[in-house]
Structure formats: C-alpha cells, structure tokens
Write a protein that holds these residues in place. Structure first.
Motif, PDB file in Angstrom:
ATOM      1  N   ALA A  96       0.828  -1.206   0.000  1.00  0.00           N
ATOM      2  CA  ALA A  96       0.000   0.000   0.000  1.00  0.00           C
ATOM      3  C   ALA A  96       0.866   1.261   0.000  1.00  0.00           C
ATOM      4  CB  ALA A  96      -0.926  -0.006   1.213  1.00  0.00           C
ATOM      5  N   LEU A  97       1.927   1.266   0.781  1.00  0.00           N
ATOM      6  CA  LEU A  97       2.812   2.429   0.837  1.00  0.00           C
ATOM      7  C   LEU A  97       3.489   2.676  -0.511  1.00  0.00           C
ATOM      8  CD1 LEU A  97       4.479   2.015   4.356  1.00  0.00           C
ATOM      9  CD2 LEU A  97       2.783   3.720   3.671  1.00  0.00           C
ATOM     10  N   CYS A  98       3.955   1.613  -1.137  1.00  0.00           N
ATOM     11  CA  CYS A  98       4.612   1.759  -2.438  1.00  0.00           C
ATOM     12  C   CYS A  98       3.618   2.221  -3.506  1.00  0.00           C
ATOM     13  CB  CYS A  98       5.264   0.441  -2.841  1.00  0.00           C
ATOM     14  SG  CYS A  98       6.700  -0.003  -1.822  1.00  0.00           S
ATOM     15  N   SER A  99       2.410   1.702  -3.454  1.00  0.00           N
ATOM     16  CA  SER A  99       1.389   2.127  -4.416  1.00  0.00           C
ATOM     17  C   SER A  99       1.039   3.594  -4.216  1.00  0.00           C
ATOM     18  CB  SER A  99       0.134   1.267  -4.277  1.00  0.00           C
ATOM     19  OG  SER A  99       0.424  -0.096  -4.554  1.00  0.00           O
ATOM     20  N   ALA A 100       0.914   4.013  -2.953  1.00  0.00           N
ATOM     21  CA  ALA A 100       0.619   5.416  -2.671  1.00  0.00           C
ATOM     22  C   ALA A 100       1.757   6.313  -3.135  1.00  0.00           C
ATOM     23  CB  ALA A 100       0.359   5.598  -1.179  1.00  0.00           C
TER      24      ALA A 100
END
Length: 232
Positions: A96-100
């Motif tokens: 999720a952090l990388c996608s954000a």
C-alpha cells in the motif's frame, strides 16, 4: 515535388525573416557567443562571472545539467526499482505504501514538487549552527549538506584494509538549490521507473516462478537471481 515546394517555402520564409530583421536593426547569427554575458550564475563547477562570454555560460549550464542528471539517474533507478519490487510484496502495508508513493509522485506536477522540496530544505531544516548530523562528519541544514572528502593511501590489497589508511582530506558541500533539483527529479522519476520495473517483473513467464519454487529457492533468491534480471 513536395520536398522542393517545402524547401522553397522555407527559403522564402528565412529570406523574409532576415530582411525584416536587418530593416529593424536586429542582429542575427552566433556572434553573441563570444560577447560578455552580463549576468552571473549562482552555482557552477566552472568559475564564472558577468564578464565571461555567453559561450562559457552555455558550458556552465551543461556542466550543471550533467551534475544533476548523472547522480539523479542513479538515485531514481535505485529508488524506483525498490518501490517497484515493493508494489508486488505480499505485505499489505508495504504494498500500500509503495502504491501510494507511485500515485502521488506521478500525479503531483513536477514544478509543485520542486517548490515543496525547496520549502522543506530552506524553511523546515535547522540553521547551520544547529545542523543535523545523520552521520559523523555530515551536516544537514538550511545551508545544504556539508560532508567530508575521504582519501586513502596504500591502495587495495588482499589484506585490505590493514595496510590502507583512510584520511579526511578537507570537505565538500552542496547547496539547497542543488539538493532540491536532485531530490525532486529523483523522486518524481522514480515513480515512473517503479511502474516499469513492476510491469517487467510481472511479464516474466509464470513458469519461471514455478521453476524457482521447484528448485527450493526462496522468494528473495528467485527475485534476485531469476526474475529481476529478466525484468530489468
């Protein structure tokens, strides 16, 4: 015939332009390159002042561009590869952090990101008297980054580092303006590189993944030795 007509039209346009410029006393050509520039450049690897020529100003600009581009390409590639791998992680939080990160860096205009980084580096950091010291000899403040320059004597041997003496030979510094451009471009471009790396990994045939599993390779070994080299 079309090419001849196009060349004739271009010649006519050029001739009319030069005639109109001469009639109005406007100089054309490249004679200005050797004339004094009349302006200074705030940051330069090559000594430059207002008495130097426009030609030297172009050389200074080219050197500054390469100074940012070479370091930025390396930084953006490393960061983008790490984020691209993280987007395929089984860990929900990491994914999720990388996608954000990718969504924000790709959808916020680059100019706005540069303004944000410049504000952070010149307003939010402490003054040089209270500079942050992330590593010994490194000082991070509103004035930029100061760092030591290391040198070694004795070269590299089989018994290195026993016979190699590492000493501090003065220091160097980079301005907040340079850091702004470097960090801004690296972060912005890494979002695009991350998507390229993620797509490259997913394009590796599923049989490669199954072969790694049948050989007993861990996920990290399979990624590092089989999937990532093909993806890159």
């Amino acid at each position: 015939v079309a090419l001849l007509l196009l060349a004739a039209a271009a010649g006519l346009l050029l001739n009319n332009t030069l005639e109109n410029m001469r009639a109005r006393g406007i100089k054309s050509g490249f004679d200005f390159v050797t004339e004094p520039s009349g302006f200074a450049i705030g940051e330069s690897l090559i000594p430059f002042d207002s008495a130097d020529s426009y030609g030297k100003a172009y050389a200074v600009g080219l050197a500054n561009t390469l100074r940012v581009a070479v370091v930025g390409i390396v930084a953006a590639t490393l960061l983008g590869t790490a984020v691209g791998i993280g987007k395929l992680s089984r860990n929900t939080l990491v994914r999720a952090l990388c996608s954000a990160y990718v969504e924000v860096t790709r959808n916020v205009p680059l100019l706005l990101q540069l303004f944000m980084w410049y504000f952070a580096l010149t307003e939010l950091l402490p003054p040089i008297e209270d500079a942050l010291q992330p590593l010994p000899g490194f000082f991070f403040s509103k004035n930029g980054l100061q760092f030591p320059l290391l040198s070694w004597e004795g070269g590299f041997h089989l018994d290195w580092p026993e016979k190699t003496e590492i000493t501090v030979n003065g220091g160097g510094a980079v301005t907040p303006e340079y850091l702004t451009v470097l960090v801004g471009l690296a972060v912005y471009t890494s979002g695009y590189i991350a998507e390229v790396v993620r797509a490259g990994i997913q394009s590796v045939p599923i049989g490669q993944h199954e072969a790694c599993a049948s050989l007993g390779l861990t996920r990290w070994q399979a990624l590092r030795l089989v999937q990532l080299p093909q993806a890159l």
